[in-house]
Scaffold this motif. Sequence first.
Motif, PDB file in Angstrom:
ATOM      1  N   LEU A  29      36.984  40.248  44.371  1.00  0.00           N
ATOM      2  CA  LEU A  29      37.992  39.416  43.707  1.00  0.00           C
ATOM      3  C   LEU A  29      37.338  38.174  43.091  1.00  0.00           C
ATOM      4  O   LEU A  29      37.598  37.839  41.934  1.00  0.00           O
ATOM      5  N   GLN A  83      35.324  39.145  39.989  1.00  0.00           N
ATOM      6  CA  GLN A  83      36.195  39.461  38.856  1.00  0.00           C
ATOM      7  C   GLN A  83      36.724  38.185  38.206  1.00  0.00           C
ATOM      8  O   GLN A  83      36.739  38.051  36.994  1.00  0.00           O
ATOM      9  N   GLN A 136      37.344  38.774  34.222  1.00  0.00           N
ATOM     10  CA  GLN A 136      37.993  40.086  34.191  1.00  0.00           C
ATOM     11  C   GLN A 136      39.457  39.938  34.604  1.00  0.00           C
ATOM     12  O   GLN A 136      39.797  39.109  35.440  1.00  0.00           O
ATOM     13  N   VAL A 177      42.693  40.402  36.649  1.00  0.00           N
ATOM     14  CA  VAL A 177      42.918  40.740  38.054  1.00  0.00           C
ATOM     15  C   VAL A 177      44.410  40.635  38.343  1.00  0.00           C
ATOM     16  O   VAL A 177      45.048  39.641  38.019  1.00  0.00           O
ATOM     17  N   ARG A 182      49.208  39.667  36.404  1.00  0.00           N
ATOM     18  CA  ARG A 182      47.794  39.305  36.322  1.00  0.00           C
ATOM     19  C   ARG A 182      47.654  37.805  36.538  1.00  0.00           C
ATOM     20  O   ARG A 182      48.497  37.017  36.111  1.00  0.00           O
TER      21      ARG A 182
END
Length: 67
Positions: free
Chosen positions: A12, A15, A20, A22, A31
């Motif tokens: 996590l 990311q 990115q 998540v 998100r």
Amino acid sequence: MYTDSRDREVWLLKQLWTGQPVTCPKCGGARLTPLHRKAKKSDCDWKCPACGEAYRTIRMLKELPEK
């Protein structure tokens, strides 16, 4: 921790730090978005627009359990 394992928490963090997309691990409803939208603010804090949970990555890193 926001996830069920250390490895998942590390994933996590990676990311989030690499930008990115998540999905919120708490509610799964949206998100995560940057907590601070102003350019001069840090981009290491995130928030779920669905449940309001804040993810402060530096704190998350410090609270990671040892292997």
